[in-house]
Design a protein around this motif. Structure first.
Motif, PDB file in Angstrom:
ATOM      1  N   VAL A  25      -2.296  -6.123   2.251  1.00  0.00           N
ATOM      2  CA  VAL A  25      -1.215  -5.920   1.291  1.00  0.00           C
ATOM      3  C   VAL A  25      -1.303  -4.516   0.699  1.00  0.00           C
ATOM      4  O   VAL A  25      -2.382  -4.048   0.345  1.00  0.00           O
ATOM      5  CB  VAL A  25      -1.296  -6.974   0.157  1.00  0.00           C
ATOM      6  N   THR A  26      -0.150  -3.863   0.570  1.00  0.00           N
ATOM      7  CA  THR A  26      -0.087  -2.548  -0.070  1.00  0.00           C
ATOM      8  C   THR A  26       0.578  -2.669  -1.435  1.00  0.00           C
ATOM      9  O   THR A  26       1.292  -3.629  -1.703  1.00  0.00           O
ATOM     10  CB  THR A  26       0.711  -1.544   0.788  1.00  0.00           C
ATOM     11  N   GLY A  27       0.314  -1.697  -2.300  1.00  0.00           N
ATOM     12  CA  GLY A  27       0.961  -1.632  -3.605  1.00  0.00           C
ATOM     13  C   GLY A  27       0.107  -2.093  -4.767  1.00  0.00           C
ATOM     14  O   GLY A  27       0.489  -1.913  -5.919  1.00  0.00           O
ATOM     15  N   LEU A  28      -1.035  -2.695  -4.493  1.00  0.00           N
ATOM     16  CA  LEU A  28      -1.913  -3.159  -5.572  1.00  0.00           C
ATOM     17  C   LEU A  28      -2.770  -1.993  -6.048  1.00  0.00           C
ATOM     18  O   LEU A  28      -3.458  -1.357  -5.258  1.00  0.00           O
ATOM     19  CB  LEU A  28      -2.808  -4.294  -5.083  1.00  0.00           C
ATOM     20  N   VAL A  82      -8.299  -2.810  -3.273  1.00  0.00           N
ATOM     21  CA  VAL A  82      -8.595  -1.426  -2.924  1.00  0.00           C
ATOM     22  C   VAL A  82      -7.451  -0.631  -3.549  1.00  0.00           C
ATOM     23  O   VAL A  82      -6.370  -0.517  -2.965  1.00  0.00           O
ATOM     24  CB  VAL A  82      -8.672  -1.201  -1.401  1.00  0.00           C
ATOM     25  N   ALA A  83      -7.678  -0.146  -4.757  1.00  0.00           N
ATOM     26  CA  ALA A  83      -6.626   0.482  -5.551  1.00  0.00           C
ATOM     27  C   ALA A  83      -5.947   1.617  -4.801  1.00  0.00           C
ATOM     28  O   ALA A  83      -6.611   2.529  -4.308  1.00  0.00           O
ATOM     29  CB  ALA A  83      -7.199   0.991  -6.871  1.00  0.00           C
ATOM     30  N   GLY A  84      -4.627   1.507  -4.673  1.00  0.00           N
ATOM     31  CA  GLY A  84      -3.839   2.558  -4.052  1.00  0.00           C
ATOM     32  C   GLY A  84      -3.895   2.580  -2.541  1.00  0.00           C
ATOM     33  O   GLY A  84      -3.312   3.468  -1.921  1.00  0.00           O
ATOM     34  N   ALA A  85      -4.569   1.645  -1.932  1.00  0.00           N
ATOM     35  CA  ALA A  85      -4.680   1.608  -0.464  1.00  0.00           C
ATOM     36  C   ALA A  85      -4.320   0.196   0.006  1.00  0.00           C
ATOM     37  O   ALA A  85      -3.545  -0.490  -0.637  1.00  0.00           O
ATOM     38  CB  ALA A  85      -6.088   2.005  -0.026  1.00  0.00           C
TER      39      ALA A  85
END
Length: 109
Positions: A44-47, A74-77
């Motif tokens: 998932v992206t956006g977290l 994984v913040a930003g990734a």
């Protein structure tokens, strides 16, 4: 109305600076949850922080049959969302829950 959630939210912050982008001072926590035969993982992206991971967890746990959700943040990734449910979920079910939670998206396979 006062509601209380008993969700067991599991986060692992793998960001290089051990911080989040939302500005909150909530520490991240990590707990190992044993996998089950009906466990699935989604990229998932956006977290970017624990606040966003909680929003995703809440929406996914609202799907009938979902027993537990774990977010490896994984913040930003690309983060990994693990779902334990009574039956396998379709990508479209997960994508709809992510959309309801905010601007979060499954990566393409």
């Amino acid at each position: 109305m006062n509601t209380t959630s008993n969700s067991d939210l599991t986060l692992t912050d793998l960001s290089p600076n051990n911080g989040c982008g939302c500005g909150s001072s909530h520490p991240s926590t990590a707990t190992k949850i044993p996998s089950s035969p009906t466990g699935q993982q989604f990229a998932v992206t956006g977290l970017t922080c624990g606040h966003y991971a909680r929003a995703v967890t809440t929406e996914l746990e609202a799907i009938e049959g979902v027993r537990h959700v774990t977010v490896q943040l994984v913040a930003g990734a690309v983060s990994t969302v693990s779902i334990d449910s009574a039956s396998l979920l379709s990508r479209s079910q997960v994508a709809a829950a992510l959309d309801e939670a905010g601007d979060y998206h499954l990566t393409s396979d």
